[in-house]
Design an enzyme around this catalytic site. Sequence first.
Site, mmCIF file in Angstrom:
data_model
loop_
_atom_site.group_PDB
_atom_site.id
_atom_site.type_symbol
_atom_site.label_atom_id
_atom_site.label_comp_id
_atom_site.label_asym_id
_atom_site.label_seq_id
_atom_site.Cartn_x
_atom_site.Cartn_y
_atom_site.Cartn_z
ATOM 1 N N HIS A 89 0.888 -1.421 0.101
ATOM 2 C CA HIS A 89 -0.001 -0.002 0.120
ATOM 3 C C HIS A 89 0.981 1.158 -0.038
ATOM 4 C CE1 HIS A 89 -2.908 3.105 1.783
ATOM 5 N NE2 HIS A 89 -3.606 2.163 1.465
ATOM 6 N N ASP A 142 3.058 -5.052 8.077
ATOM 7 C CA ASP A 142 1.689 -4.261 7.530
ATOM 8 C C ASP A 142 0.462 -5.559 7.542
ATOM 9 O OD1 ASP A 142 -0.837 -3.136 6.622
ATOM 10 O OD2 ASP A 142 -0.060 -2.153 4.725
ATOM 11 N N GLN A 161 -4.885 -6.121 6.701
ATOM 12 C CA GLN A 161 -5.801 -7.039 6.134
ATOM 13 C C GLN A 161 -5.726 -8.325 6.876
ATOM 14 O OE1 GLN A 161 -8.139 -6.375 3.935
ATOM 15 N NE2 GLN A 161 -7.311 -3.936 3.594
ATOM 16 N N LYS A 217 -10.925 -1.569 9.581
ATOM 17 C CA LYS A 217 -10.985 -2.739 8.892
ATOM 18 C C LYS A 217 -11.371 -3.799 9.316
ATOM 19 C CE LYS A 217 -7.459 -0.808 5.654
ATOM 20 N NZ LYS A 217 -8.245 -0.417 4.588
ATOM 21 N N CYS A 227 -4.712 2.710 -3.644
ATOM 22 C CA CYS A 227 -3.368 2.940 -3.083
ATOM 23 C C CYS A 227 -2.336 2.052 -3.253
ATOM 24 C CB CYS A 227 -3.621 3.397 -1.681
ATOM 25 S SG CYS A 227 -4.654 4.760 -1.277
#
Length: 420
Positions: free
Chosen positions: A137, A214, A217, A240, A378
């Site tokens: 991202h 990261d 998700q 999220k 993104c």
Amino acid sequence: MNEMGTIQSVHAATTGYDVREVRKDFPILQRSIYNHPLVYLDNAASAQKPKAVIDAMTKLMTEEYANVHRGVHWLSSAATKRFEAARGTVQRFINAREDREIVFTRGATEAINLVASSWGRTNLSEGDEVVISWLEHHANIVPWQMLRQEKGIVLKVVPVADDGSLMLEEYEKLLSERTKLVAMTHMSNSIGIVTPIAEVIRLAHDRGIPVLVDACQAVTHLGVDVQALDCDFLVFSSHKLYGPTGIGVLYGKAELLSEMPPYQGGGDMISSVTFEETVYKGIPQRFEAGTPAIIEAVGFAAAIDYVNALGLENIRAHERDLLDYATQRLGEVDGLRIIGTSAEKASIVSFTLGDIHPHDIGTIVDRAGVAVRAGHHCAQPLMERFGVAGTARASFGLYNTREEVDALASALQRAQEIFG
């Protein structure tokens, strides 16, 4: 009952996960869009909120709200307990060793910027290397580019194969004596590919290189155990994970966070201030200047409690079924190309449809009540890697159904008819 309903009933009976009942917990799913039932397939951008989250935030605002940490009155004490309890909930959710390793931020973007600005400025010099991947991202690209412009560091990028999978052998080749950090996604937000993050971390640690993950998700769709992964930093956001916007998390090993200078200056992150000198608090408070997102933290904790009550294993199984069904169903639409076809993926189908612009796809399916994302998500470099300006993206959550996949497929066929 039709075949799809039978399959879903069998799934509910064998797992105890009944998506029909789950959907009742989300008020917004009861509404219509353009006289069609809402089909919300934009969960990778931001998931909807269950009533448990809404109620927890409302209760705090109506019964226990005050600023935290600095007050001695009852309301401040009550709010502080709720706020710090939320930190403990996050700690347990990702299995951090202690709650002081949990820093509340405005989101994952701020969390990465915090590491880049604090740890990066302290530990990186001209010529030092940071390794990222094509799957990132923008939030895990731009902060390192800014540091490159400021300090002259080198940014190396791990390539991906034609199916979207990370090329692990190429990653290993990029690691060198000048590599000082690996910053990589656990799961791509744009095409759903899951990286072999445990092996990424092991290979880096074999060379004494810290790793930032990261997990925006991954925490929602895969689950994360920071001690099992042994990652050095990990970031994710609440919105999220069925919680509110405006709050996220930086996890960092205590020994690393303790050596990092504050990211911002202000109230609540200090032990004492004179005009000559400021003494900072320990972790995590030294990174939480100013009034925090108190209401949002409580909502965040409620979202985690909600997900835990359903069971991450049950959610994963449900979403895997949806992904497999959507891959098959959308594959039947003429001219549709799925971007990211590796078996190692979760909960996202990103696609193009002939020469139809992704924004036109998004607009047409919206008229059928179906909400998907359209654009580069993104992740412009990854779109460039696959030779497209952008895609339409359907991303599934714990409340989606096979019937909603059918609604998307029908809307895409309608788009195809319109554009010939």
